[in-house]
Design an enzyme around this catalytic site. Sequence first.
Site, PDB file in Angstrom:
ATOM      1  N   TRP A 156       0.815  -1.218   0.000  1.00 49.17           N
ATOM      2  CA  TRP A 156       0.000   0.000   0.000  1.00 49.17           C
ATOM      3  C   TRP A 156       0.850   1.271   0.000  1.00 49.17           C
ATOM      4  O   TRP A 156       0.338   2.347  -0.279  1.00 49.17           O
ATOM      5  CB  TRP A 156      -0.915   0.032   1.224  1.00 49.17           C
ATOM      6  CG  TRP A 156      -0.192  -0.205   2.521  1.00 49.17           C
ATOM      7  CD1 TRP A 156      -0.100  -1.384   3.200  1.00 49.17           C
ATOM      8  CD2 TRP A 156       0.592   0.745   3.256  1.00 49.17           C
ATOM      9  NE1 TRP A 156       0.695  -1.223   4.317  1.00 49.17           N
ATOM     10  CE2 TRP A 156       1.122   0.073   4.383  1.00 49.17           C
ATOM     11  CE3 TRP A 156       0.892   2.102   3.096  1.00 49.17           C
ATOM     12  CZ2 TRP A 156       1.939   0.703   5.327  1.00 49.17           C
ATOM     13  CZ3 TRP A 156       1.707   2.726   4.035  1.00 49.17           C
ATOM     14  CH2 TRP A 156       2.220   2.025   5.132  1.00 49.17           C
ATOM     15  N   ASN A 157       2.141   1.167   0.337  1.00 47.96           N
ATOM     16  CA  ASN A 157       2.863   2.429   0.583  1.00 47.96           C
ATOM     17  C   ASN A 157       3.258   3.167  -0.681  1.00 47.96           C
ATOM     18  O   ASN A 157       3.474   4.372  -0.662  1.00 47.96           O
ATOM     19  CB  ASN A 157       4.066   2.190   1.493  1.00 47.96           C
ATOM     20  CG  ASN A 157       5.114   1.274   0.882  1.00 47.96           C
ATOM     21  OD1 ASN A 157       4.817   0.493  -0.015  1.00 47.96           O
ATOM     22  ND2 ASN A 157       6.343   1.388   1.356  1.00 47.96           N
ATOM     23  N   LYS A 180      -2.360  -8.202  -7.789  1.00 47.67           N
ATOM     24  CA  LYS A 180      -3.204  -8.122  -6.603  1.00 47.67           C
ATOM     25  C   LYS A 180      -2.664  -6.987  -5.741  1.00 47.67           C
ATOM     26  O   LYS A 180      -1.697  -7.178  -5.006  1.00 47.67           O
ATOM     27  CB  LYS A 180      -3.168  -9.458  -5.831  1.00 47.67           C
ATOM     28  CG  LYS A 180      -4.395  -9.755  -4.964  1.00 47.67           C
ATOM     29  CD  LYS A 180      -4.534  -8.863  -3.772  1.00 47.67           C
ATOM     30  CE  LYS A 180      -3.406  -8.974  -2.796  1.00 47.67           C
ATOM     31  NZ  LYS A 180      -3.576  -7.945  -1.706  1.00 47.67           N
ATOM     32  N   PRO A 181      -3.261  -5.806  -5.827  1.00 44.28           N
ATOM     33  CA  PRO A 181      -2.778  -4.676  -5.030  1.00 44.28           C
ATOM     34  C   PRO A 181      -3.199  -4.824  -3.571  1.00 44.28           C
ATOM     35  O   PRO A 181      -4.040  -5.663  -3.243  1.00 44.28           O
ATOM     36  CB  PRO A 181      -3.444  -3.471  -5.675  1.00 44.28           C
ATOM     37  CG  PRO A 181      -4.715  -4.011  -6.248  1.00 44.28           C
ATOM     38  CD  PRO A 181      -4.417  -5.429  -6.659  1.00 44.28           C
ATOM     39  N   ALA A 182      -2.636  -4.015  -2.693  1.00 48.12           N
ATOM     40  CA  ALA A 182      -3.060  -4.022  -1.292  1.00 48.12           C
ATOM     41  C   ALA A 182      -4.494  -3.500  -1.198  1.00 48.12           C
ATOM     42  O   ALA A 182      -4.897  -2.592  -1.934  1.00 48.12           O
ATOM     43  CB  ALA A 182      -2.124  -3.151  -0.457  1.00 48.12           C
ATOM     44  N   SER A 235       6.146  -7.165   3.147  1.00 49.94           N
ATOM     45  CA  SER A 235       6.921  -7.488   4.348  1.00 49.94           C
ATOM     46  C   SER A 235       7.700  -8.786   4.167  1.00 49.94           C
ATOM     47  O   SER A 235       7.309  -9.673   3.388  1.00 49.94           O
ATOM     48  CB  SER A 235       5.969  -7.637   5.535  1.00 49.94           C
ATOM     49  OG  SER A 235       5.105  -8.741   5.303  1.00 49.94           O
ATOM     50  N   GLU A 256      10.802  -8.284  -3.023  1.00 49.37           N
ATOM     51  CA  GLU A 256      11.246  -6.974  -2.532  1.00 49.37           C
ATOM     52  C   GLU A 256      10.639  -6.812  -1.149  1.00 49.37           C
ATOM     53  O   GLU A 256       9.448  -6.569  -1.011  1.00 49.37           O
ATOM     54  CB  GLU A 256      10.783  -5.870  -3.479  1.00 49.37           C
ATOM     55  CG  GLU A 256      11.463  -5.879  -4.823  1.00 49.37           C
ATOM     56  CD  GLU A 256      12.900  -5.381  -4.751  1.00 49.37           C
ATOM     57  OE1 GLU A 256      13.599  -5.443  -5.766  1.00 49.37           O
ATOM     58  OE2 GLU A 256      13.326  -4.925  -3.663  1.00 49.37           O
ATOM     59  N   CYS A 290      10.296   1.345   2.476  1.00 51.06           N
ATOM     60  CA  CYS A 290      11.206   0.241   2.774  1.00 51.06           C
ATOM     61  C   CYS A 290      12.647   0.708   2.850  1.00 51.06           C
ATOM     62  O   CYS A 290      13.504  -0.007   3.357  1.00 51.06           O
ATOM     63  CB  CYS A 290      11.084  -0.816   1.694  1.00 51.06           C
ATOM     64  SG  CYS A 290      11.489  -0.181   0.068  1.00 51.06           S
ATOM     65  N   GLU A 387      11.619  -2.902  11.598  1.00 49.74           N
ATOM     66  CA  GLU A 387      11.253  -1.814  10.695  1.00 49.74           C
ATOM     67  C   GLU A 387      10.207  -0.944  11.389  1.00 49.74           C
ATOM     68  O   GLU A 387       9.126  -1.414  11.731  1.00 49.74           O
ATOM     69  CB  GLU A 387      10.669  -2.419   9.427  1.00 49.74           C
ATOM     70  CG  GLU A 387      10.622  -1.555   8.235  1.00 49.74           C
ATOM     71  CD  GLU A 387      10.201  -2.355   7.011  1.00 49.74           C
ATOM     72  OE1 GLU A 387       9.352  -3.248   7.130  1.00 49.74           O
ATOM     73  OE2 GLU A 387      10.741  -2.089   5.929  1.00 49.74           O
TER      74      GLU A 387
HETATM   75  N1  LIG Z   1      11.696  -3.842  -0.845  1.00 56.05           N
HETATM   76  C1  LIG Z   1      10.800  -3.071  -1.432  1.00 56.05           C
HETATM   77  O1  LIG Z   1      10.937  -2.654  -2.591  1.00 56.05           O
HETATM   78  C2  LIG Z   1       9.552  -2.694  -0.691  1.00 56.05           C
HETATM   79  C3  LIG Z   1       8.735  -1.705  -1.240  1.00 56.05           C
HETATM   80  C4  LIG Z   1       7.575  -1.336  -0.538  1.00 56.05           C
HETATM   81  C5  LIG Z   1       7.253  -1.964   0.670  1.00 56.05           C
HETATM   82  N2  LIG Z   1       8.071  -2.931   1.162  1.00 56.05           N
HETATM   83  C6  LIG Z   1       7.763  -3.565   2.429  1.00 56.05           C
HETATM   84  O2  LIG Z   1       6.361  -3.847   2.510  1.00 56.05           O
HETATM   85  C7  LIG Z   1       5.932  -3.727   3.872  1.00 56.05           C
HETATM   86  C8  LIG Z   1       4.753  -2.774   3.956  1.00 56.05           C
HETATM   87  O3  LIG Z   1       3.767  -3.122   3.014  1.00 56.05           O
HETATM   88  P1  LIG Z   1       2.512  -3.988   3.447  1.00 56.05           P
HETATM   89  O4  LIG Z   1       2.094  -3.670   4.829  1.00 56.05           O
HETATM   90  O5  LIG Z   1       1.516  -3.888   2.341  1.00 56.05           O
HETATM   91  O6  LIG Z   1       3.148  -5.457   3.453  1.00 56.05           O
HETATM   92  P2  LIG Z   1       2.374  -6.844   3.554  1.00 56.05           P
HETATM   93  O7  LIG Z   1       3.406  -7.881   3.419  1.00 56.05           O
HETATM   94  O8  LIG Z   1       1.460  -6.867   4.711  1.00 56.05           O
HETATM   95  O9  LIG Z   1       1.420  -6.870   2.238  1.00 56.05           O
HETATM   96  C9  LIG Z   1       1.998  -6.802   0.957  1.00 56.05           C
HETATM   97  C10 LIG Z   1       1.016  -7.423  -0.034  1.00 56.05           C
HETATM   98  O10 LIG Z   1       0.877  -8.792   0.293  1.00 56.05           O
HETATM   99  C11 LIG Z   1      -0.500  -9.102   0.484  1.00 56.05           C
HETATM  100  N3  LIG Z   1      -0.559 -10.175   1.473  1.00 56.05           N
HETATM  101  C12 LIG Z   1      -0.666 -10.069   2.824  1.00 56.05           C
HETATM  102  N4  LIG Z   1      -0.677 -11.284   3.399  1.00 56.05           N
HETATM  103  C13 LIG Z   1      -0.573 -12.190   2.388  1.00 56.05           C
HETATM  104  C14 LIG Z   1      -0.537 -13.604   2.312  1.00 56.05           C
HETATM  105  N5  LIG Z   1      -0.595 -14.373   3.423  1.00 56.05           N
HETATM  106  N6  LIG Z   1      -0.418 -14.202   1.101  1.00 56.05           N
HETATM  107  C15 LIG Z   1      -0.360 -13.443  -0.032  1.00 56.05           C
HETATM  108  N7  LIG Z   1      -0.400 -12.090  -0.026  1.00 56.05           N
HETATM  109  C16 LIG Z   1      -0.502 -11.483   1.163  1.00 56.05           C
HETATM  110  C17 LIG Z   1      -1.122  -7.805   0.928  1.00 56.05           C
HETATM  111  O11 LIG Z   1      -2.505  -7.794   0.662  1.00 56.05           O
HETATM  112  C18 LIG Z   1      -0.377  -6.819   0.040  1.00 56.05           C
HETATM  113  O12 LIG Z   1      -0.955  -6.781  -1.240  1.00 56.05           O
HETATM  114  C19 LIG Z   1       7.140  -3.219   4.647  1.00 56.05           C
HETATM  115  O13 LIG Z   1       7.800  -4.287   5.267  1.00 56.05           O
HETATM  116  C20 LIG Z   1       8.024  -2.622   3.573  1.00 56.05           C
HETATM  117  O14 LIG Z   1       9.385  -2.615   3.922  1.00 56.05           O
HETATM  118  C21 LIG Z   1       9.228  -3.304   0.515  1.00 56.05           C
HETATM  119  O1  LIG Z   2       8.909   1.421   0.057  1.00 53.04           O
HETATM  120  C1  LIG Z   2       9.668   1.007  -0.791  1.00 53.04           C
HETATM  121  C2  LIG Z   2       9.843   1.717  -2.082  1.00 53.04           C
HETATM  122  O2  LIG Z   2      10.567   0.878  -2.950  1.00 53.04           O
HETATM  123  C3  LIG Z   2      10.508   3.021  -1.827  1.00 53.04           C
HETATM  124  S1  LIG Z   2      10.992   3.851  -3.266  1.00 53.04           S
HETATM  125  O3  LIG Z   2       9.755   4.432  -3.851  1.00 53.04           O
HETATM  126  O4  LIG Z   2      11.584   2.878  -4.198  1.00 53.04           O
HETATM  127  O5  LIG Z   2      11.941   4.862  -2.847  1.00 53.04           O
END
Ligand SMILES: NC(=O)c1ccc[n+]([C@@H]2O[C@H](COP(=O)([O-])OP(=O)(O)OC[C@H]3O[C@@H](n4cnc5c(N)ncnc54)[C@H](O)[C@@H]3O)[C@@H](O)[C@H]2O)c1
Ligand SMILES: O=C[C@H](O)CS(=O)(=O)O
Length: 486
Positions: A156-157, A180-182, A235, A256, A290, A387
């Site tokens: 979602w972020n 599948k978006p958040a 995550s 990621e 992230c 985090e």
């Molecule tokens: N490394 C990167 O590029 C990057 C970028 C953005 C966010 N993030 C990470 O994402 C996290 C925040 O985003 P979030 O709260 O949406 O993460 P999340 O892991 O809770 O959800 C991410 C996606 O996975 C789905 N999901 C949740 N549980 C699932 C399951 N059991 N099976 C399949 N799909 C599932 C969610 O609906 C969502 O679409 C933070 O840890 C952040 O660091 C990483």
């Molecule tokens: O939250 C993670 C994103 O990848 C950050 S960025 O938009 O790539 O800077």
Amino acid sequence: MTAAGSRLFRSQAFIGGRWVDASDGRAFEVHDPADGALIAMVADCTPDDAEGAVAAAHRAFLSWRGVTPLERGRVLRRWFDLIALHAEDLAALLAREQGKPLAEARSEIAYGASFVEWFAEEARRIEGDIVASPSKGREILVLKEPVGVVAAITPWNFPNAMIARKVAPALAAGCAVLVKPAAETPLSALALGVLAQEAGLPQGVLNILPSTRAQEIGSAFTRHPLVRKISFTGSTAVGRLIMRDSAGTIKKLSLELGGNAPFIVFDDADLDAAVAGAIASKYRNSGQTCVCANRFYVQSVVYDDFAARLVKAAAALKVGGAFEPGVEQGPLISLKALSKVEALVADARARGARVLLGGARHSRGGTFYEPTVLGDVPSGAQLLSEEIFGPVAPLVRFETEEEAIALANASEFGLASYFYARDLGRVFRVARAIEAGMVAVNEGFLSMVEAPFGGIKQSGIGREGSRYGIEDYLELKYVRLGGLEG
Ligand SMILES: NC(=O)c1ccc[n+]([C@@H]2O[C@H](COP(=O)([O-])OP(=O)(O)OC[C@H]3O[C@@H](n4cnc5c(N)ncnc54)[C@H](O)[C@@H]3O)[C@@H](O)[C@H]2O)c1
Ligand SMILES: O=C[C@H](O)CS(=O)(=O)O
């Protein structure tokens, strides 16, 4: 403008080139995190919808892979042009559903669009090899071919850029994609679908399935033999589940995941630059990225000066709703997220950390949290190993370069890292010693399409963007040609 007032607003799923309700007719609420207002009811896709989408995507893949890279690139270019033309509308939708300041939403739209532009160009540069054969009359060819149907699961972020960062290389490579978006932020994804359709993307090549049933939809993807790759951003905890569930069908994975970025300020740093970089890397998206600096290590001799300057700069951040003029920090995504930040700050304080700024819910109420700086955070404080995902900067003193590197590397994460120093020898020593996929030196921002984005250790697998990013959507095929003797 309300979300529904946008020409790009959709409340249905995009499957097989058609806008459809969920198969069981259910819909879920989408709220503005700034005030909790209901902004949309969106189709809540089911596993049956996912099955149908996989079938549609596979059918589309069988023809899309045959479209020339030149033509695929031209479709992506048209998509980019339409995104650019509708950037303000996309930014407003994004700010409404995610809560980030409009200025940041505009930046995200530009960042996401840069991936579509980049991979529109890269489509034509997918090249294999002819390898020198060890024997006469035979040739060795190495072809690069699209992986197939890709399932993208996104957070979602960054509800626009995280989708563009996956879909653009996948389409350029000749893959078909399921997104599948958040559930917190489906509108940005659906708006991208509107513009992809207008750009002439063939039916079924891109499918968007909003849903609150994340685990069920995820399982439908991870277990389906026609889904050849999962590209997940989210995550680390969920990434582990995706990895585990993909094992049954040996899927290719791009993960990621979470981060815990160290931000090191050495005694030879330009402190004004370091403070500017700290603000940029810590408080963007209210700390919900992230790559946010998650722990600050400051060499003792400059600690007090840096701390005072950071407190002053963070105190000046304007907190408010996305559409208020000059706002630099918005709300957190949910009360659950707010409670997590509060618990981490409380734990640090209980262990002896000092509040230098903030440390409480903002007077705006809702899910707003004060820009916060904590001093002398003791080792063992949870927010140094977890985090934070909030606008909280924990400061820790260190004495030597070796100590700073050891502190920075004492994490199971390895996504982004930052340090400020001007001695060239130190810059090279520390850049090489830090265990991370990305190292920013004298910079507080590192995300751009030209560079390979990704992490090591438990921050993920693979890279997104750059000339490397398309490789994750390609398979190598070795062709041995015999019988070519004269
Ligand atoms: N490394 C990167 O590029 C990057 C970028 C953005 C966010 N993030 C990470 O994402 C996290 C925040 O985003 P979030 O709260 O949406 O993460 P999340 O892991 O809770 O959800 C991410 C996606 O996975 C789905 N999901 C949740 N549980 C699932 C399951 N059991 N099976 C399949 N799909 C599932 C969610 O609906 C969502 O679409 C933070 O840890 C952040 O660091 C990483
Ligand atoms: O939250 C993670 C994103 O990848 C950050 S960025 O938009 O790539 O800077």
